[in-house]
Design a protein around this motif. Sequence first.
Motif, PDB file in Angstrom:
ATOM      1  N   GLU A 156      67.862  -7.996 -64.874  1.00  0.00           N
ATOM      2  CA  GLU A 156      67.012  -7.812 -63.691  1.00  0.00           C
ATOM      3  C   GLU A 156      66.899  -6.339 -63.309  1.00  0.00           C
ATOM      4  O   GLU A 156      65.812  -5.874 -62.925  1.00  0.00           O
ATOM      5  CB  GLU A 156      67.589  -8.615 -62.524  1.00  0.00           C
ATOM      6  CG  GLU A 156      66.794  -8.489 -61.235  1.00  0.00           C
ATOM      7  CD  GLU A 156      67.428  -9.286 -60.106  1.00  0.00           C
ATOM      8  OE1 GLU A 156      66.992  -9.102 -58.954  1.00  0.00           O
ATOM      9  OE2 GLU A 156      68.349 -10.083 -60.363  1.00  0.00           O
ATOM     10  N   ALA A 157      67.979  -5.585 -63.414  1.00  0.00           N
ATOM     11  CA  ALA A 157      67.960  -4.173 -63.017  1.00  0.00           C
ATOM     12  C   ALA A 157      66.959  -3.372 -63.849  1.00  0.00           C
ATOM     13  O   ALA A 157      66.275  -2.480 -63.349  1.00  0.00           O
ATOM     14  CB  ALA A 157      69.357  -3.567 -63.144  1.00  0.00           C
ATOM     15  N   PHE A 158      66.896  -3.708 -65.140  1.00  0.00           N
ATOM     16  CA  PHE A 158      65.937  -3.015 -65.998  1.00  0.00           C
ATOM     17  C   PHE A 158      64.510  -3.292 -65.548  1.00  0.00           C
ATOM     18  O   PHE A 158      63.681  -2.389 -65.414  1.00  0.00           O
ATOM     19  CB  PHE A 158      66.119  -3.439 -67.458  1.00  0.00           C
ATOM     20  CG  PHE A 158      65.043  -2.903 -68.363  1.00  0.00           C
ATOM     21  CD1 PHE A 158      65.142  -1.622 -68.870  1.00  0.00           C
ATOM     22  CD2 PHE A 158      63.933  -3.672 -68.683  1.00  0.00           C
ATOM     23  CE1 PHE A 158      64.149  -1.116 -69.691  1.00  0.00           C
ATOM     24  CE2 PHE A 158      62.938  -3.167 -69.496  1.00  0.00           C
ATOM     25  CZ  PHE A 158      63.060  -1.885 -70.001  1.00  0.00           C
ATOM     26  N   TRP A 159      64.197  -4.557 -65.311  1.00  0.00           N
ATOM     27  CA  TRP A 159      62.834  -4.915 -64.919  1.00  0.00           C
ATOM     28  C   TRP A 159      62.496  -4.354 -63.542  1.00  0.00           C
ATOM     29  O   TRP A 159      61.338  -3.994 -63.286  1.00  0.00           O
ATOM     30  CB  TRP A 159      62.662  -6.433 -64.937  1.00  0.00           C
ATOM     31  CG  TRP A 159      62.714  -6.995 -66.328  1.00  0.00           C
ATOM     32  CD1 TRP A 159      63.643  -7.846 -66.842  1.00  0.00           C
ATOM     33  CD2 TRP A 159      61.807  -6.709 -67.396  1.00  0.00           C
ATOM     34  NE1 TRP A 159      63.379  -8.112 -68.161  1.00  0.00           N
ATOM     35  CE2 TRP A 159      62.258  -7.437 -68.527  1.00  0.00           C
ATOM     36  CE3 TRP A 159      60.669  -5.920 -67.522  1.00  0.00           C
ATOM     37  CZ2 TRP A 159      61.599  -7.383 -69.748  1.00  0.00           C
ATOM     38  CZ3 TRP A 159      60.015  -5.870 -68.742  1.00  0.00           C
ATOM     39  CH2 TRP A 159      60.472  -6.598 -69.833  1.00  0.00           C
ATOM     40  N   LYS A 160      63.477  -4.242 -62.665  1.00  0.00           N
ATOM     41  CA  LYS A 160      63.209  -3.632 -61.354  1.00  0.00           C
ATOM     42  C   LYS A 160      62.801  -2.171 -61.527  1.00  0.00           C
ATOM     43  O   LYS A 160      61.863  -1.684 -60.880  1.00  0.00           O
ATOM     44  CB  LYS A 160      64.467  -3.724 -60.487  1.00  0.00           C
ATOM     45  CG  LYS A 160      64.335  -3.045 -59.117  1.00  0.00           C
ATOM     46  CD  LYS A 160      63.219  -3.646 -58.268  1.00  0.00           C
ATOM     47  CE  LYS A 160      63.280  -3.148 -56.823  1.00  0.00           C
ATOM     48  NZ  LYS A 160      63.186  -1.703 -56.706  1.00  0.00           N
ATOM     49  N   SER A 161      63.490  -1.473 -62.423  1.00  0.00           N
ATOM     50  CA  SER A 161      63.132  -0.080 -62.693  1.00  0.00           C
ATOM     51  C   SER A 161      61.720   0.010 -63.255  1.00  0.00           C
ATOM     52  O   SER A 161      60.934   0.875 -62.871  1.00  0.00           O
ATOM     53  CB  SER A 161      64.135   0.534 -63.665  1.00  0.00           C
ATOM     54  OG  SER A 161      63.733   1.813 -64.066  1.00  0.00           O
ATOM     55  N   ALA A 162      61.387  -0.893 -64.178  1.00  0.00           N
ATOM     56  CA  ALA A 162      60.047  -0.886 -64.763  1.00  0.00           C
ATOM     57  C   ALA A 162      58.981  -1.171 -63.712  1.00  0.00           C
ATOM     58  O   ALA A 162      57.920  -0.545 -63.679  1.00  0.00           O
ATOM     59  CB  ALA A 162      59.971  -1.920 -65.888  1.00  0.00           C
ATOM     60  N   LEU A 163      59.236  -2.130 -62.824  1.00  0.00           N
ATOM     61  CA  LEU A 163      58.268  -2.478 -61.785  1.00  0.00           C
ATOM     62  C   LEU A 163      58.079  -1.336 -60.789  1.00  0.00           C
ATOM     63  O   LEU A 163      56.973  -1.105 -60.305  1.00  0.00           O
ATOM     64  CB  LEU A 163      58.710  -3.748 -61.056  1.00  0.00           C
ATOM     65  CG  LEU A 163      58.650  -5.044 -61.880  1.00  0.00           C
ATOM     66  CD1 LEU A 163      59.291  -6.185 -61.108  1.00  0.00           C
ATOM     67  CD2 LEU A 163      57.214  -5.392 -62.250  1.00  0.00           C
ATOM     68  N   ASP A 164      59.144  -0.624 -60.479  1.00  0.00           N
ATOM     69  CA  ASP A 164      59.015   0.534 -59.589  1.00  0.00           C
ATOM     70  C   ASP A 164      58.052   1.564 -60.192  1.00  0.00           C
ATOM     71  O   ASP A 164      57.177   2.101 -59.511  1.00  0.00           O
ATOM     72  CB  ASP A 164      60.381   1.185 -59.362  1.00  0.00           C
ATOM     73  CG  ASP A 164      61.270   0.351 -58.448  1.00  0.00           C
ATOM     74  OD1 ASP A 164      60.730  -0.484 -57.688  1.00  0.00           O
ATOM     75  OD2 ASP A 164      62.503   0.534 -58.496  1.00  0.00           O
ATOM     76  N   ALA A 165      58.225   1.836 -61.501  1.00  0.00           N
ATOM     77  CA  ALA A 165      57.343   2.806 -62.164  1.00  0.00           C
ATOM     78  C   ALA A 165      55.914   2.281 -62.244  1.00  0.00           C
ATOM     79  O   ALA A 165      54.946   3.028 -62.076  1.00  0.00           O
ATOM     80  CB  ALA A 165      57.871   3.116 -63.567  1.00  0.00           C
ATOM     81  N   LEU A 166      55.764   0.982 -62.499  1.00  0.00           N
ATOM     82  CA  LEU A 166      54.427   0.390 -62.595  1.00  0.00           C
ATOM     83  C   LEU A 166      53.711   0.431 -61.248  1.00  0.00           C
ATOM     84  O   LEU A 166      52.493   0.656 -61.181  1.00  0.00           O
ATOM     85  CB  LEU A 166      54.542  -1.048 -63.099  1.00  0.00           C
ATOM     86  CG  LEU A 166      53.229  -1.830 -63.242  1.00  0.00           C
ATOM     87  CD1 LEU A 166      52.268  -1.112 -64.172  1.00  0.00           C
ATOM     88  CD2 LEU A 166      53.513  -3.236 -63.773  1.00  0.00           C
ATOM     89  N   ALA A 167      54.436   0.234 -60.166  1.00  0.00           N
ATOM     90  CA  ALA A 167      53.827   0.292 -58.834  1.00  0.00           C
ATOM     91  C   ALA A 167      53.265   1.682 -58.562  1.00  0.00           C
ATOM     92  O   ALA A 167      52.177   1.825 -57.989  1.00  0.00           O
ATOM     93  CB  ALA A 167      54.861  -0.089 -57.768  1.00  0.00           C
ATOM     94  N   VAL A 168      53.996   2.706 -58.988  1.00  0.00           N
ATOM     95  CA  VAL A 168      53.484   4.073 -58.826  1.00  0.00           C
ATOM     96  C   VAL A 168      52.223   4.270 -59.650  1.00  0.00           C
ATOM     97  O   VAL A 168      51.241   4.853 -59.201  1.00  0.00           O
ATOM     98  CB  VAL A 168      54.569   5.095 -59.242  1.00  0.00           C
ATOM     99  CG1 VAL A 168      53.996   6.514 -59.240  1.00  0.00           C
ATOM    100  CG2 VAL A 168      55.756   5.007 -58.301  1.00  0.00           C
ATOM    101  N   GLN A 169      52.237   3.752 -60.891  1.00  0.00           N
ATOM    102  CA  GLN A 169      51.062   3.884 -61.761  1.00  0.00           C
ATOM    103  C   GLN A 169      49.856   3.194 -61.149  1.00  0.00           C
ATOM    104  O   GLN A 169      48.725   3.667 -61.261  1.00  0.00           O
ATOM    105  CB  GLN A 169      51.382   3.280 -63.144  1.00  0.00           C
ATOM    106  CG  GLN A 169      50.231   3.311 -64.127  1.00  0.00           C
ATOM    107  CD  GLN A 169      49.974   4.717 -64.649  1.00  0.00           C
ATOM    108  OE1 GLN A 169      50.814   5.593 -64.513  1.00  0.00           O
ATOM    109  NE2 GLN A 169      48.807   4.926 -65.231  1.00  0.00           N
ATOM    110  N   ALA A 170      50.068   2.044 -60.509  1.00  0.00           N
ATOM    111  CA  ALA A 170      48.963   1.275 -59.937  1.00  0.00           C
ATOM    112  C   ALA A 170      48.606   1.716 -58.516  1.00  0.00           C
ATOM    113  O   ALA A 170      47.694   1.156 -57.909  1.00  0.00           O
ATOM    114  CB  ALA A 170      49.324  -0.214 -59.933  1.00  0.00           C
ATOM    115  N   SER A 171      49.343   2.696 -57.990  1.00  0.00           N
ATOM    116  CA  SER A 171      49.092   3.231 -56.634  1.00  0.00           C
ATOM    117  C   SER A 171      49.189   2.146 -55.567  1.00  0.00           C
ATOM    118  O   SER A 171      48.353   2.047 -54.672  1.00  0.00           O
ATOM    119  CB  SER A 171      47.717   3.912 -56.574  1.00  0.00           C
ATOM    120  OG  SER A 171      47.640   4.966 -57.494  1.00  0.00           O
TER     121      SER A 171
END
Length: 855
Positions: A156-171
Motif C-alpha cells: 500500500e505504501a508504494f501505491w500511495k507514493s505513486a498516487l501522490d505523484a499522479l495527483a500532481v501530474q493531473a493537477s
Amino acid sequence: MLRRMISAGILVTVGAVASAAAVHAGCPEALKAVGAALTALGSLAGNVFATDLHNALTRRSRSPRDEAVNHDILRAIGRATAMLLESAADDTRALRSMAEAVPAWWVGWATVSADSPPEAAPDDADVREMIAAMARADTAGSGGACEIPGVTLAPEAFWKSALDALAVQASVKPTEDLLKGVAKRLETELPWYLREVLKEDAVAGGKAYPALMLDMMGSILGSVSEIMTGLNALSDDERQRHAEVMRALDALAQNARDQGRTLAARLDPSQYAQLKEQWDKIDAQYDSIVKELKDIGEKVDNVGEKLEDIGEKVDNLVERFDARAGSLGHSHESPPPPVAPIPEPGALAVYEPRDAEKDAVAAAMFRADGSFGVGALVGMAGVGKTYLAELIAWERRDRLPGGMLRLELEPGSDAREDELAAELCARYGVTVSGGMDPALALRARLACPLSMLLIENVDAHEQVAPVSALIKALPGIPALITGRCVTLRNVRGWTVRELEPFDRKQSDSLLDREMGAHASRLSEEDRRRLFDDLGGVPLAIGIAASHIRRIGGSASAFLDDFHRSKAGIAHAPGSDQERNLRAAIEVSVGALKAAVGHDAVAGLARMAFGPAAGMGADLARTVSGLDTDSFRGRCASASELSLLRLRAGDSGIEHVGFHPLVAEVLRDHGDESAALEAMTDWFVQHLPEGGDDQGERWGRIQAELPALERWLGAVPEARLREAGRAGSRYAIFNGPYRWWAPLCERLIASGAAADRSIARWTLGIVQYRAGDLDGALATAQAMRQEDAERGAERHAAFAAGLIADILQLRGDLDEALRIRRDEELPVYERLGDVYSRAVTMGKIADILFSRGDLD
C-alpha cells in the motif's frame, strides 16, 4: 505472461538438466556455469514481471547492460491502474482526472522516478506467488471477483507514493483518505485487473504476449548457443562422454513442449489460438536443432566442424527472432544511449590549471562516499571557466561512461527549466513521450550510463532561477554550472568558486607557453606592461601572445594598438577588465584583416551569428561564403590568433566555435542577414524527405541541432514558405515541437492558404506527438475549417483524422467514429486514395473493437 509462464517450466528444467548432465558427463566448468546461469534465469522467469517490473518499481542503480524494461508490459500495468481508478471514481472528478493522466505519465514515472524505498518494493518471492495465484485463477475461474486473496504486486505504501505523484501530474488535490483507500485497493486488486488487461491485449492482437514469447525463444536459443560453445571446448577424451548432454538436451526439448502446452492450455482458447501457429514453427525449428545435436553424438570424429555449422544456424535463428521481436515494437535489449564525448582541454585552451578551485569543485561533484553533487564556476569573460570545467570532466572521464552532456545558453536566453531540459533531450537524442516531463527523461539519460551535465553562459540574473530549478529536478547527477552572474554564489547546496584574473606569476607562465620558442623576445618590462595593461585576464594575455608570435611585432606595438582600441570603447558596458578583453580582441581582428583581407574576415564574422555551441565544418563553410580552401586557410589564421576554436579530425576541420565575447566582437564585422540566408540555403537543401541520400542529409542535421534551433527562430521572412515546405516531414518525424512551432505560427499568420494548411498540419502533428493535445486539437480544427471552405477536401480529411485521433485517445469513441465514417472515409473513396482508406478502415475497426462491437 505466456513467455514468463512457459519460461517458468522450461528454463528451470534447462538449468537443472544441463547442470546434472555436466557433472555426470565430466564436462568442463564452462558448461557447468551455463547450467547454473540457466537455473538462476529460471528462478526469475517464474513470473511475468520479475525483470520488467522489479527494475522499474524498485529504486536501485542499473548498469547499461541490465535487461531492458518491457514497455508493453509497463503500459499494461498502467492500463490496469487506470481501470481500477475508473472503477473507484464514481462521481469523484479527481480520480477520473488521475485515470485520464495515467497513459501519458505511467511508463516514464515507473521507469525513471520510482521513489519507494527498496524494502517497500516487491521481491521475487512476492511476484512468483502472485503469478502462481493468477495461474490458479485462470484454471479455476474467478467468477468476477476483483481480488486474488493474499496476493499483491506492491504494498500500500508504494501505491500511495505513486498516487501522490499522479495527483500532481493531473493537477488535482484529492483527500488523503481517498488516496489511502485507492492505494489499499491497488495493493489487493491490481493483479486481477492486470490479468484482464493482458487477456484483452492477447485477443486484440496486442504486442505484450507475442513480444514476450519471442523474447523467451531468443533467450532459449541464445542459451543453446552457449551450451554448444561449452561443448566445443571439450577436449578429445571428453567428447566421447558428451552423449549424456545430448540426451539432456533432448529431454529439454520434450519438456519445453510439455510445459509450454500445459501452461498455455490454461489460457482462453482465443488467446492460445493467436500464438499456436507461431509456437509450432518455433517448435519445429527447435526440434531440428536438437536433431542436429543428436547427430553430432553419432559422429564424434567431425564434432568440431558440425558444432560450428550448428552455431551459425542458431545465431541465424536468434537474429531472426530479434528481428521479429523488433517488428512488434519490442526488443529484449535496448541499445545503450550514445556517449557524449568529453573534449581534451589541452587541445582547446591556453589557461593554466587552477588546482585549488578545480579540486574544490570536483570534490563537491564527485563525493568521497560515491554520491554526486553540483559545482559552479563564476567569473568574468575570458577568465578560464570553460577550460576548468572541461578539465574536471576529462580527469574523471573513467567515471563517466556516458560522457558529458553540454548546454551553452544563448545570449539573452529566457528559457524555462522545462525548455532547457527539452533542449538537452533533443540535442542528445533522448526520447520524451507525449506528456512526459522532459526532466525525467533527461535524468534517466544522465543516470544510465552515468554522465556529467555542464551548463555554460549563465550570465544574467534571470537565467539563474530556471537553471537552478532544472538542477533540482536532476538529483544524484554530477553537474557543473559556469557563468558571469554573481547570483550563482547564492544558490543553496552548490559548491561555488570564483575565478579571479591571473597574478603576475601565472601571467608569465601563460606568456611562456604561448610564445614558445619566441618567449625570449619579451623583456621583463614587456611582461610587466602586458600584465598590468591587460589586467591579468587570461584570454586577453593569450590573444596578445598569439598576436605577437603570429604577426612578429613587439609587445609595445601591440599595446599601442590596444590602448587606441580601448579608447574607442571607453563607455562600453561591463567592467574595465572586460573592456580590456574586447580591446585585445579588436586588435587581433584588425591584424587578421591585414593578413587575409576584409572580405575573408567578414566571412568568418558571419559564422559568429551561429549558435553558442558552434557549428560543423560544412555548415560553417556555407555560412562563411568562402570556398573550401579559403575556409580552411582563414580558419587556421584565426585560430593562430586565438580568435577561433577548431576541432580537427582525420579529414581536417570538423567543428568551429567562438568564445562568447569573441563572437560578440566579431558580429560588428559581419552581416547577420547574409549569415541567415546562408543557413537557410544549407537547411533547405538538407531538410526535404526522399532520395537515396535522405538518411545522410538528416544525419547531418541531427549533428547541427543547436544551429537548427538558432535558424528556426530567425528564418528570413521572404523564405518562410520555402523553409516550411522543405521541413514539414522532418519536423513531423524528428521535432522538437518547441523549435518548429515559431516557424509554423509565422507561416500561418502570413502565408497563402495552401502554405497555411501545410504549416497547420506540421504544427498539429508535432503538438500531438509532444503531448500537447489541446494545442493539436485547436490547430487541426482550424485546418479542417479553412481547407473545407477552400475546397481542399483531402487536406480537410487529414485534419479530421487528427481530430479523431485526439478524441479517440481521450475516450470520445462515438464522435471519433462519426468523423472517420462521415468525414474521412468518403473523401478517400471518392479520390481513390487506397492507402488512406485502408488506414482509416483499420482505425474504425480499432474503435469498434474498443466498444466491444466484434461483429
